[in-house]
Design a protein around this motif. Structure first.
Motif, PDB file in Angstrom:
ATOM      1  N   GLN A  84      38.567 -22.652 -22.788  1.00  0.00           N
ATOM      2  CA  GLN A  84      37.795 -21.547 -23.359  1.00  0.00           C
ATOM      3  C   GLN A  84      38.711 -20.484 -23.946  1.00  0.00           C
ATOM      4  O   GLN A  84      38.479 -19.987 -25.061  1.00  0.00           O
ATOM      5  CB  GLN A  84      36.906 -20.905 -22.296  1.00  0.00           C
ATOM      6  CG  GLN A  84      36.033 -19.776 -22.851  1.00  0.00           C
ATOM      7  CD  GLN A  84      35.299 -19.038 -21.748  1.00  0.00           C
ATOM      8  OE1 GLN A  84      35.904 -18.577 -20.791  1.00  0.00           O
ATOM      9  NE2 GLN A  84      33.994 -18.922 -21.890  1.00  0.00           N
ATOM     10  N   LEU A  88      39.275 -19.407 -27.906  1.00  0.00           N
ATOM     11  CA  LEU A  88      39.020 -18.065 -28.430  1.00  0.00           C
ATOM     12  C   LEU A  88      40.068 -17.626 -29.442  1.00  0.00           C
ATOM     13  O   LEU A  88      39.849 -16.687 -30.208  1.00  0.00           O
ATOM     14  CB  LEU A  88      38.954 -17.063 -27.269  1.00  0.00           C
ATOM     15  CG  LEU A  88      38.349 -15.682 -27.537  1.00  0.00           C
ATOM     16  CD1 LEU A  88      36.961 -15.823 -28.161  1.00  0.00           C
ATOM     17  CD2 LEU A  88      38.270 -14.882 -26.252  1.00  0.00           C
ATOM     18  N   ASN A  96      32.224 -18.348 -29.269  1.00  0.00           N
ATOM     19  CA  ASN A  96      32.810 -18.829 -28.025  1.00  0.00           C
ATOM     20  C   ASN A  96      31.818 -18.661 -26.875  1.00  0.00           C
ATOM     21  O   ASN A  96      31.656 -19.553 -26.040  1.00  0.00           O
ATOM     22  CB  ASN A  96      34.098 -18.042 -27.735  1.00  0.00           C
ATOM     23  CG  ASN A  96      34.902 -18.612 -26.586  1.00  0.00           C
ATOM     24  OD1 ASN A  96      34.676 -18.270 -25.441  1.00  0.00           O
ATOM     25  ND2 ASN A  96      35.862 -19.476 -26.904  1.00  0.00           N
ATOM     26  N   ASP A 149      35.829 -24.172 -31.629  1.00  0.00           N
ATOM     27  CA  ASP A 149      34.474 -24.487 -31.173  1.00  0.00           C
ATOM     28  C   ASP A 149      34.455 -25.771 -30.348  1.00  0.00           C
ATOM     29  O   ASP A 149      33.725 -25.879 -29.363  1.00  0.00           O
ATOM     30  CB  ASP A 149      33.532 -24.624 -32.370  1.00  0.00           C
ATOM     31  CG  ASP A 149      33.340 -23.304 -33.104  1.00  0.00           C
ATOM     32  OD1 ASP A 149      33.623 -22.261 -32.490  1.00  0.00           O
ATOM     33  OD2 ASP A 149      32.912 -23.329 -34.270  1.00  0.00           O
ATOM     34  N   THR A 152      35.805 -25.083 -26.932  1.00  0.00           N
ATOM     35  CA  THR A 152      34.814 -24.334 -26.169  1.00  0.00           C
ATOM     36  C   THR A 152      33.706 -25.252 -25.662  1.00  0.00           C
ATOM     37  O   THR A 152      33.147 -25.032 -24.580  1.00  0.00           O
ATOM     38  CB  THR A 152      34.209 -23.204 -27.031  1.00  0.00           C
ATOM     39  OG1 THR A 152      35.258 -22.439 -27.621  1.00  0.00           O
ATOM     40  CG2 THR A 152      33.361 -22.279 -26.186  1.00  0.00           C
TER      41      THR A 152
END
Length: 307
Positions: A84, A88, A96, A149, A152
């Motif tokens: 994650q 970002l 996110n 993406d 994430t």
């Protein structure tokens, strides 16, 4: 009423804190910390705080079984935050946040495949609606998805497993001990990874340390402790739906504090997610209204006339 829904209220508070955490993460990364350094610092702070504050309770309740469960949670926690935080770097805080919320789609299916638990129809529909909302927010016009993406999305799977197993373990073991162990595991794993790739030296500015401090105290220590306690009262799939509002709060904080632009995609995607949350929580019971007093009287009069 408050006592009845204290678990849900606590999870909403967690979502608000986590939503603000996306801004804290952005500040820390822009302040010079690398993703692994940030994770190491935040979990070091969290580990120290929870072990100092709850030392007596941890000492009284810790055992091999709870340590094993805490390690499982710590591994998923570490994996989730690594991908994650790296993600970002390549995407916006709002995207996110919303893609992370995809864990709401995954949690019910983990229960189905691991424990053969029956899938709730309303829950499935609301989960799919959440996925549609996330797709509207993240997919480009050519249906491509960037590296940030995609990372994430992997994070969403890790968080889904973390949420699921937290619900399984929190009802049987001390939530404080579970939280303490998983923080320690996440810290050690991130420290080892940080040293292994040669990021042992930290060179960050004031905003980097302030962001890490906020994440360590609020988004980690307080939020995860409240989450673990509340999940003793709330089932896993419902927990995932509530925690998905983190994406909405994350977007609001990004707009207000980071001046992120408001787009039609942002409004549409977040609206669909909110509707799915209402569906999951109410099961649309408000559509099945009980007859009013006047309707009952009129029905009685009609029956008398028929007789």
């Amino acid at each position: 009423m408050v006592k009845k829904y204290i678990g849900e209220i606590g999870l909403i508070l967690v979502s608000i804190i986590w939503g603000s955490g996306f801004v804290g993460t952005q500040l820390a990364l822009h302040g010079g910390l690398t993703p692994l350094q940030l994770i190491t610092v935040r979990f070091l702070i969290a580990s120290i705080l929870i072990n100092v504050i709850f030392f007596k309770e941890i000492k009284a309740n810790i055992n091999k079984d709870v340590i094993k469960r805490g390690i499982v949670l710590g591994v998923f926690l570490f994996l989730a935050f690594v991908v994650q935080t790296i993600g970002l770097l390549y995407t916006t805080p709002s995207k996110n946040a919303f893609i992370t919320a995809a864990n709401v789609v995954i949690v019910p299916f983990i229960g189905y495949f691991v424990y053969k638990r029956k899938l709730d129809k309303t829950g499935i529909i609301s989960s799919l609606m959440t996925l549609i909302g996330i797709a509207i927010l993240s997919l480009e016009t050519d249906f491509s998805i960037n590296v940030g993406d995609f990372l994430t999305l992997i994070c969403a799977f890790a968080f889904a497993f973390h949420i699921f197993f937290t619900s399984e373990f929190a009802s049987k073991y001390s939530p404080i001990v579970l939280t303490s162990v998983q923080f320690g595991v996440a810290f050690l794993l991130s420290l080892v990874a940080q040293i292994f790739i040669g990021e042992g030296k930290i060179d960050a500015g004031m905003s980097g340390y302030l962001g890490a401090l906020y994440l360590g105290v609020f988004s980690t220590t307080i939020a995860f402790l409240v989450q673990t306690i509340c999940q003793r009262k709330v089932e896993g799939s419902k927990t995932a739906i509530i925690l998905s509002t983190e994406a909405v709060f994350g977007t609001l904080f990004s707009i207000v504090l980071l001046n992120e632009p408001v787009t039609i995609k942002l409004v549409l995607g977040s609206s669909i997610i909110f509707i799915s949350i209402i569906m999951s929580q109410t099961k649309l019971s408000f559509l099945k209204q009980k007859p009013t007093y006047i309707q009952e009287v009129c029905s009685g009069i009609e029956q008398e006339n028929e007789e």
